[in-house]
Design an enzyme around this catalytic site. Structure first.
Site, PDB file in Angstrom:
ATOM      1  N   GLU A 101      42.484  48.312  39.764  1.00  0.00           N
ATOM      2  CA  GLU A 101      41.267  48.128  38.994  1.00  0.00           C
ATOM      3  C   GLU A 101      40.036  48.629  39.723  1.00  0.00           C
ATOM      4  OE1 GLU A 101      41.573  44.002  38.266  1.00  0.00           O
ATOM      5  OE2 GLU A 101      40.587  43.502  40.137  1.00  0.00           O
ATOM      6  N   CYS A 114      33.031  49.459  42.488  1.00  0.00           N
ATOM      7  CA  CYS A 114      33.941  48.784  43.420  1.00  0.00           C
ATOM      8  C   CYS A 114      35.347  49.329  43.159  1.00  0.00           C
ATOM      9  CB  CYS A 114      33.859  47.287  43.138  1.00  0.00           C
ATOM     10  SG  CYS A 114      35.043  46.309  44.065  1.00  0.00           S
ATOM     11  N   CYS A 121      48.029  43.937  47.972  1.00  0.00           N
ATOM     12  CA  CYS A 121      47.510  43.863  49.342  1.00  0.00           C
ATOM     13  C   CYS A 121      48.556  43.210  50.226  1.00  0.00           C
ATOM     14  CB  CYS A 121      46.213  43.051  49.372  1.00  0.00           C
ATOM     15  SG  CYS A 121      45.376  43.113  50.974  1.00  0.00           S
ATOM     16  N   CYS A 125      45.337  36.571  52.221  1.00  0.00           N
ATOM     17  CA  CYS A 125      44.172  35.684  52.274  1.00  0.00           C
ATOM     18  C   CYS A 125      44.325  34.620  51.186  1.00  0.00           C
ATOM     19  CB  CYS A 125      42.889  36.489  52.112  1.00  0.00           C
ATOM     20  SG  CYS A 125      42.693  37.734  53.415  1.00  0.00           S
ATOM     21  N   CYS A 128      42.318  34.678  47.712  1.00  0.00           N
ATOM     22  CA  CYS A 128      42.186  35.978  47.035  1.00  0.00           C
ATOM     23  C   CYS A 128      43.313  36.155  46.035  1.00  0.00           C
ATOM     24  CB  CYS A 128      42.213  37.099  48.068  1.00  0.00           C
ATOM     25  SG  CYS A 128      42.142  38.741  47.320  1.00  0.00           S
ATOM     26  N   GLY A 174      43.268  45.599  47.890  1.00  0.00           N
ATOM     27  CA  GLY A 174      43.786  46.249  49.090  1.00  0.00           C
ATOM     28  C   GLY A 174      42.888  46.164  50.307  1.00  0.00           C
ATOM     29  N   GLU A 175      43.481  46.514  51.437  1.00  0.00           N
ATOM     30  CA  GLU A 175      42.757  46.538  52.710  1.00  0.00           C
ATOM     31  C   GLU A 175      42.563  48.005  53.104  1.00  0.00           C
ATOM     32  OE1 GLU A 175      41.093  44.618  55.043  1.00  0.00           O
ATOM     33  OE2 GLU A 175      40.935  46.625  55.930  1.00  0.00           O
ATOM     34  N   SER A 206      34.980  47.582  53.235  1.00  0.00           N
ATOM     35  CA  SER A 206      35.078  46.147  53.501  1.00  0.00           C
ATOM     36  C   SER A 206      36.449  45.858  54.103  1.00  0.00           C
ATOM     37  CB  SER A 206      34.911  45.381  52.179  1.00  0.00           C
ATOM     38  OG  SER A 206      35.081  44.000  52.385  1.00  0.00           O
ATOM     39  N   SER A 228      34.957  40.721  56.164  1.00  0.00           N
ATOM     40  CA  SER A 228      35.244  39.488  55.427  1.00  0.00           C
ATOM     41  C   SER A 228      35.453  38.381  56.440  1.00  0.00           C
ATOM     42  CB  SER A 228      36.487  39.692  54.562  1.00  0.00           C
ATOM     43  OG  SER A 228      36.179  40.623  53.548  1.00  0.00           O
ATOM     44  N   HIS A 230      34.282  34.622  56.553  1.00  0.00           N
ATOM     45  CA  HIS A 230      34.760  33.404  55.862  1.00  0.00           C
ATOM     46  C   HIS A 230      34.970  32.148  56.702  1.00  0.00           C
ATOM     47  CE1 HIS A 230      35.046  36.322  52.779  1.00  0.00           C
ATOM     48  NE2 HIS A 230      36.235  36.747  53.056  1.00  0.00           N
ATOM     49  N   ASN A 306      35.208  33.024  43.416  1.00  0.00           N
ATOM     50  CA  ASN A 306      35.608  33.334  42.044  1.00  0.00           C
ATOM     51  C   ASN A 306      36.931  32.639  41.767  1.00  0.00           C
ATOM     52  OD1 ASN A 306      34.670  34.946  39.912  1.00  0.00           O
ATOM     53  ND2 ASN A 306      34.415  36.643  41.372  1.00  0.00           N
ATOM     54  N   CYS A 349      38.129  40.083  41.772  1.00  0.00           N
ATOM     55  CA  CYS A 349      39.147  41.036  42.185  1.00  0.00           C
ATOM     56  C   CYS A 349      40.545  40.607  41.763  1.00  0.00           C
ATOM     57  CB  CYS A 349      39.153  41.160  43.703  1.00  0.00           C
ATOM     58  SG  CYS A 349      37.535  41.293  44.385  1.00  0.00           S
TER      59      CYS A 349
END
Ligand code: SAH
Length: 375
Positions: A101, A114, A121, A125, A128, A174-175, A206, A228, A230, A306, A349
């Site tokens: 996406e 984005c 991924c 995490c 996520c 993804g990373e 990111s 990221s 956190h 989110n 995401c």
């Protein structure tokens, strides 16, 4: 039933995926001069043309040759949603049936796209939703750039020149630093004056903190880096961002200092911090963050969590977020609260894609909700 299979297409080179160096090599192989690369980039990325016969400064003979060995192929649009706030989100289908996406987020002075760098991924995490889908594979450079090219074309069709892509962030699925080469080649094209011509400050990678990738990136591209973050102690970060077990906070911080030494003195890191109620949003958490970031020039971005089904987390209250921001601001850290965008279309995401072809079999682990939810 007759099935017709076009056997020539798969062997054609998708020119969307070639940076200047790649295109020059491609044309050299055809016995053509290097300037063809600039011509082609302009047609493809600026004029969004996908048909060689429209490329009027290229001879008919070369157009014909190109159409035999190359193509300019975007992605299928499977879902196209427009939010009340102008955010537009696409689920795009890849040739192998996987889906990714991309989200366009318009603001007064910019339009941010984005994009995804992988299908699913490989990191896990805990907050996520992409992580829940597991990991299938890296995107090719063509698939990464096809998201930008498609978004630009679809926005062109809206006929509103103010809605165009001025910024690109690798914050979709993804990373990016685990798909280093393809992401860096894609950035070449984003920055190339004959393609998208974005300034390096308008492209953001990111990362959850992949140290080798960060070290390599410092040598190759001077684009924005977002971390990221956190959590500011290893126990909590191990849980939220498990790659922390491999690259813990002390090493991450050292690597960031080294990274910043290679940048111009004015450049700033972005620190992303997702606000999880009762997990990482206390005054003490803010104080720990301040200590960790000492000596680094940063912009802290507080991201309201989110929510998604069975996440086991909830969003920090507005008060908790503002209190956290206050503590950071008093310590001199520039801190912004990210506005939630596209809520009515699930722009968080990974929420729309559905299943990816999960090679990591991760999904099986989530049959039971995580973190004792509902227990
Ligand atoms: N793998 C990269 C890029 C993808 S995530 C990374 O870790 O940075 C992009 C950003 O969205 C990250 O800061 C990530 O932590 C954040 N994010 C992921 N899931 C989220 C959620 N449910 N709510 C809010 N932010 C989230």
């Amino acid at each position: 039933m007759s099935v017709s299979v076009n056997l020539t297409t798969p062997t054609k080179t998708n020119l969307l995926g070639l940076n200047r160096q790649g295109l020059e090599a491609f044309f050299a192989n055809m016995g053509e001069k290097a300037f063809r690369a600039s011509q082609l980039m302009k047609w493809v990325h600026q004029l969004r043309v996908d048909d060689f016969s429209q490329m009027s400064n290229i001879s008919k003979a070369l157009q014909q040759k190109l159409s035999e060995i190359a193509c300019i192929r975007g992605l299928d649009v499977i879902v196209d949603q427009l939010s009340r706030d102008g955010t537009r989100k696409w689920v795009m289908g890849l040739e192998d049936g996987n889906r990714i996406e991309a989200v366009f987020i318009p603001e007064d002075d910019r339009g941010t796209l984005c994009i995804s760098s992988q299908v699913g991924c490989a990191l896990d995490c805990s907050f996520c939703s992409t992580a829940r889908q597991g990991f299938s594979r890296n995107l090719t450079t063509a698939e990464i750039l096809a998201q930008v090219w498609m978004a630009c074309r679809l926005l062109d069709e809206e006929g509103r020149p103010e809605r165009n892509v001025t910024n690109v962030v690798f914050m979709g699925m993804g990373e990016p630093l685990l798909n280093y080469d393809n992401v860096m080649d894609a950035i070449d094209v984003l920055l190339d004056d004959f393609a998208y011509g974005l300034s390096k400050r308008r492209v953001t990678v990111s990362t959850s903190g992949i140290l080798p990738g960060m070290q390599r990136m410092a040598e190759r591209h001077d684009v924005q880096l977002a971390i990221s973050w956190h959590a500011s102690d290893d126990a909590l970060r191990d849980e939220l961002v498990p790659i922390n077990k491999k690259y813990p906070l002390k090493e991450l911080t050292q690597a960031l200092h080294q990274f910043m030494e290679k940048r111009s003195p004015r450049s700033r890191l972005t620190i992303e911090y997702v606000m999880l109620s009762g997990v990482n949003d206390s005054k003490q958490d803010a104080e720990k963050l301040i200590r960790r970031l000492q000596g680094l020039n940063v912009l802290v971005n507080l991201i309201p969590f989110n929510p998604f089904e069975n996440s086991g987390y909830s969003t920090s209250s507005g008060n908790a977020v503002r209190r956290f921001q206050d503590v950071l601001m008093k310590a001199g850290l520039t801190t912004v609260i990210r506005k939630t965008r596209g809520e009515d279309i699930d722009a968080a995401c990974g929420q729309l894609v559905g299943k990816v072809d999960d090679k990591s079999r991760r999904e099986a682990r989530f049959i039971k909700p995580r973190l004792g939810m509902n227990s």
